[in-house]
Design a protein around this motif. Structure first.
Motif, PDB file in Angstrom:
ATOM      1  N   VAL A 127       0.842  -1.206   0.000  1.00 24.11           N
ATOM      2  CA  VAL A 127       0.000   0.000   0.000  1.00 24.11           C
ATOM      3  C   VAL A 127       0.873   1.251   0.000  1.00 24.11           C
ATOM      4  O   VAL A 127       0.635   2.196  -0.767  1.00 24.11           O
ATOM      5  N   ILE A 128       1.895   1.273   0.846  1.00 26.24           N
ATOM      6  CA  ILE A 128       2.774   2.450   0.925  1.00 26.24           C
ATOM      7  C   ILE A 128       3.505   2.674  -0.390  1.00 26.24           C
ATOM      8  O   ILE A 128       3.631   3.814  -0.868  1.00 26.24           O
ATOM      9  N   ALA A 136       8.906   5.602  -1.265  1.00 24.41           N
ATOM     10  CA  ALA A 136       8.358   4.693  -0.262  1.00 24.41           C
ATOM     11  C   ALA A 136       9.295   4.446   0.901  1.00 24.41           C
ATOM     12  O   ALA A 136       8.851   4.060   1.984  1.00 24.41           O
ATOM     13  N   LYS A 137      10.612   4.662   0.720  1.00 23.07           N
ATOM     14  CA  LYS A 137      11.548   4.374   1.811  1.00 23.07           C
ATOM     15  C   LYS A 137      11.191   5.154   3.072  1.00 23.07           C
ATOM     16  O   LYS A 137      11.165   4.608   4.178  1.00 23.07           O
ATOM     17  N   ARG A 138      10.885   6.441   2.910  1.00 26.98           N
ATOM     18  CA  ARG A 138      10.536   7.244   4.089  1.00 26.98           C
ATOM     19  C   ARG A 138       9.162   6.849   4.631  1.00 26.98           C
ATOM     20  O   ARG A 138       8.939   6.860   5.849  1.00 26.98           O
ATOM     21  N   GLY A 139       8.227   6.513   3.741  1.00 32.20           N
ATOM     22  CA  GLY A 139       6.916   6.072   4.205  1.00 32.20           C
ATOM     23  C   GLY A 139       6.991   4.769   4.972  1.00 32.20           C
ATOM     24  O   GLY A 139       6.367   4.608   6.032  1.00 32.20           O
ATOM     25  N   ILE A 140       7.770   3.810   4.456  1.00 31.33           N
ATOM     26  CA  ILE A 140       7.953   2.541   5.160  1.00 31.33           C
ATOM     27  C   ILE A 140       8.673   2.766   6.480  1.00 31.33           C
ATOM     28  O   ILE A 140       8.336   2.162   7.509  1.00 31.33           O
ATOM     29  N   ALA A 141       9.668   3.654   6.476  1.00 33.00           N
ATOM     30  CA  ALA A 141      10.373   3.976   7.725  1.00 33.00           C
ATOM     31  C   ALA A 141       9.411   4.551   8.752  1.00 33.00           C
ATOM     32  O   ALA A 141       9.502   4.239   9.953  1.00 33.00           O
ATOM     33  N   ALA A 142       8.471   5.390   8.303  1.00 33.80           N
ATOM     34  CA  ALA A 142       7.506   5.985   9.225  1.00 33.80           C
ATOM     35  C   ALA A 142       6.605   4.928   9.843  1.00 33.80           C
ATOM     36  O   ALA A 142       6.354   4.929  11.058  1.00 33.80           O
ATOM     37  N   VAL A 143       6.101   4.001   9.022  1.00 36.83           N
ATOM     38  CA  VAL A 143       5.217   2.953   9.534  1.00 36.83           C
ATOM     39  C   VAL A 143       5.974   2.041  10.495  1.00 36.83           C
ATOM     40  O   VAL A 143       5.501   1.730  11.595  1.00 36.83           O
ATOM     41  N   THR A 144       7.160   1.615  10.096  1.00 29.85           N
ATOM     42  CA  THR A 144       7.930   0.728  10.963  1.00 29.85           C
ATOM     43  C   THR A 144       8.466   1.456  12.197  1.00 29.85           C
ATOM     44  O   THR A 144       8.750   0.828  13.218  1.00 29.85           O
ATOM     45  N   LEU A 145       8.588   2.783  12.100  1.00 28.87           N
ATOM     46  CA  LEU A 145       9.022   3.579  13.249  1.00 28.87           C
ATOM     47  C   LEU A 145       8.050   3.420  14.406  1.00 28.87           C
ATOM     48  O   LEU A 145       8.438   3.083  15.534  1.00 28.87           O
ATOM     49  N   LEU A 146       6.765   3.645  14.137  1.00 28.58           N
ATOM     50  CA  LEU A 146       5.767   3.526  15.194  1.00 28.58           C
ATOM     51  C   LEU A 146       5.524   2.064  15.552  1.00 28.58           C
ATOM     52  O   LEU A 146       5.403   1.716  16.730  1.00 28.58           O
ATOM     53  N   ALA A 147       5.483   1.196  14.541  1.00 29.55           N
ATOM     54  CA  ALA A 147       5.254  -0.224  14.807  1.00 29.55           C
ATOM     55  C   ALA A 147       6.390  -0.828  15.616  1.00 29.55           C
ATOM     56  O   ALA A 147       6.201  -1.842  16.299  1.00 29.55           O
ATOM     57  N   GLY A 148       7.576  -0.203  15.561  1.00 32.31           N
ATOM     58  CA  GLY A 148       8.706  -0.699  16.332  1.00 32.31           C
ATOM     59  C   GLY A 148       8.493  -0.643  17.831  1.00 32.31           C
ATOM     60  O   GLY A 148       9.200  -1.318  18.595  1.00 32.31           O
ATOM     61  N   PHE A 149       7.537   0.164  18.288  1.00 37.23           N
ATOM     62  CA  PHE A 149       7.224   0.220  19.713  1.00 37.23           C
ATOM     63  C   PHE A 149       6.333  -0.937  20.147  1.00 37.23           C
ATOM     64  O   PHE A 149       5.996  -1.038  21.331  1.00 37.23           O
ATOM     65  N   GLY A 271      16.928   2.901  14.806  1.00 37.29           N
ATOM     66  CA  GLY A 271      17.406   2.577  13.474  1.00 37.29           C
ATOM     67  C   GLY A 271      16.531   3.176  12.393  1.00 37.29           C
ATOM     68  O   GLY A 271      17.023   3.686  11.372  1.00 37.29           O
ATOM     69  N   ARG A 272      15.234   3.143  12.601  1.00 39.25           N
ATOM     70  CA  ARG A 272      14.304   3.666  11.605  1.00 39.25           C
ATOM     71  C   ARG A 272      14.297   5.187  11.566  1.00 39.25           C
ATOM     72  O   ARG A 272      14.114   5.785  10.508  1.00 39.25           O
ATOM     73  N   ILE A 273      14.505   5.826  12.716  1.00 41.16           N
ATOM     74  CA  ILE A 273      14.635   7.279  12.735  1.00 41.16           C
ATOM     75  C   ILE A 273      15.855   7.693  11.904  1.00 41.16           C
ATOM     76  O   ILE A 273      15.800   8.660  11.125  1.00 41.16           O
ATOM     77  N   PHE A 278      18.256  10.255   7.202  1.00 39.60           N
ATOM     78  CA  PHE A 278      19.382  10.204   6.254  1.00 39.60           C
ATOM     79  C   PHE A 278      19.075   9.377   5.013  1.00 39.60           C
ATOM     80  O   PHE A 278      19.989   8.935   4.320  1.00 39.60           O
ATOM     81  N   ALA A 279      17.781   9.162   4.734  1.00 36.54           N
ATOM     82  CA  ALA A 279      17.405   8.328   3.588  1.00 36.54           C
ATOM     83  C   ALA A 279      17.949   8.881   2.280  1.00 36.54           C
ATOM     84  O   ALA A 279      18.261   8.126   1.358  1.00 36.54           O
ATOM     85  N   HIS A 280      18.062  10.228   2.188  1.00 37.73           N
ATOM     86  CA  HIS A 280      18.539  10.837   0.937  1.00 37.73           C
ATOM     87  C   HIS A 280      20.051  10.711   0.780  1.00 37.73           C
ATOM     88  O   HIS A 280      20.587  10.948  -0.298  1.00 37.73           O
TER      89      HIS A 280
END
Length: 402
Positions: A127-128, A136-149, A271-273, A278-280
């Motif tokens: 979906v992302i 999508a790298k930043r979008g996936i990072a955002a989803v996994t960022l919160l899900a990481g908790f 790690g996701r933050i 620094f994704a760019h």
């Protein structure tokens, strides 16, 4: 407020409720399983190997449905199938509170495997990718960022619920959380249909006419990603589902077990933050290479260091940080190295062997532990990490550049 509501399907508005739903789903289903092992053994008299067999069956049914789910989302979007999967999972967890025989538990977890194929990371990543395209790298990072908790919040919560209410009522509570929190979030914020044709490159447009699984299987980069992701799955599944029982059997206090396991989530998040910030600057190839070094290093600490809190926290921290980044790479590498066209089918094809490896991991490692001891089990996990690293190097050597 109305303006925000009317834009709820926009990428950077949609992504945070989806992340919250992922956090809830992982906590209620995936991270919960190992915490129910000891109470079920004590109450029902089942063996640890029998319980791990139910989890293996869930991964196999998840693997069997991963490709059809990816294909469905490619054609129809992710909202419908993710909501239905979440509702079904909630009902099945409530039903699990009434099991008395192993066959009932196996049947429920085989169905939960289908639900997991519909609601966990893989469909969310599709979906992302449809919504964000090559961003999508930043979008996936955002989803996994919160899900990481998820592990940080749900492991202590479930331990508290088990101690206070017992395993049966805890299953009911987790099922209700899925039904009344995760499912509505997905229904309200995931777009009903998202096809990312606007993100295609010229090469993608040429390839859009058809998809051949046989042709995909002839590409070395595909097999490199499969070996890397499958080895990674075997390793992380083994750590997550065997570490808690291993430490408890070694006499580590419940307090220390909970403390070291709660480190896993925050380090995933850190790690996701870093990826978001620094994704760019840091490419997918470099990120993945980093995980293939750090992940086995964490397992090595478990193998050679004493079971003291500081060493356990260090090992879990290394594994958590590596897994946090590896999850993002697993979502972005197929798009960047194979292409956006038919991304759902490609991701589904990679996911099948990944889930089979995850399915084999708990039972295989439980067998190794039972017959050869804990050090042999940890050494097996370490070998899986080294094989995974070789697969990633192979994929990196044969990747396409988009």
């Amino acid at each position: 407020m109305k303006q925000i509501w009317s834009r709820r399907h926009d990428p950077w508005i949609m992504v945070w409720p989806l992340a919250l739903a992922q956090m809830i789903s992982w906590g209620c289903i995936f991270y919960a399983f190992s915490l129910f092992v000891t109470p079920l053994i004590a109450d029902l008299g089942w063996t640890r190997q029998a319980l791990n067999g139910a989890l293996s069956l869930a991964f196999l049914t998840m693997a069997a449905t991963a490709y059809p789910v990816g294909r469905w989302i490619d054609r129809n979007g992710g909202r419908g199938i993710m909501v239905v999967g979440c509702i079904a999972a909630g009902g099945l967890l409530i039903a699990a509170s009434r099991v008395t025989e192993p066959i009932e538990f196996y049947l429920l977890w085989s169905c939960l495997g289908v639900c997991m194929a519909c609601i966990l990371y893989e469909p969310a990543f599709i979906v992302i990718t449809q919504v964000f395209g090559f961003g999508a790298k930043r979008g996936i990072a955002a989803v996994t960022l919160l899900a990481g908790f998820s592990s940080t919040l749900f492991i202590p919560l479930i331990e508290f619920l088990l101690a206070r209410y017992g395993w049966q009522d805890t299953y009911i509570i987790l099922g209700l959380i899925l039904l009344f929190l995760a499912a509505p979030l997905q229904w309200l914020f995931i777009p009903p249909k998202t096809i990312a044709t606007q993100h295609d490159t010229a090469l993608d447009q040429q390839r859009r006419g058809g998809f051949s699984l046989l042709k995909l299987c002839r590409r070395p980069v595909f097999w490199g990603l499969v070996i890397w992701a499958a080895g990674n799955s075997f390793m992380i599944t083994g750590v997550l589902f065997q570490l808690v029982p291993l430490l408890k059997s070694a006499g580590v206090s419940v307090r220390d077990v909970v403390l070291c396991m709660t480190v896993f989530g925050p380090l995933q998040v850190l790690g996701r933050i870093a990826v978001m910030l620094f994704a760019h600057r840091i490419g997918t190839a470099t990120l993945g290479t980093l995980t293939t070094i750090v992940f086995p290093l964490g397992v090595l600490v478990l193998l050679v260091a004493p079971y003291e809190l500081v060493w356990l926290c260090l090992a879990v921290a290394l594994i958590g940080a590596a897994n946090g980044i590896a999850t993002i790479v697993r979502g972005t590498a197929p798009a960047e190295w194979i292409g956006l066209t038919h991304y759902g089918k490609v991701a589904g094809a990679i996911t099948v062997p990944v889930l089979i490896a995850g399915a084999l991991s708990p039972s295989a490692l439980a067998w190794v532990w039972q017959h050869h001891g804990a050090p042999a089990m940890l050494a097996t996990i370490l070998c899986a990490g080294l094989i995974s690293a070789g697969g990633y190097a192979f994929a990196r050597a044969y990747r396409d550049n988009y």
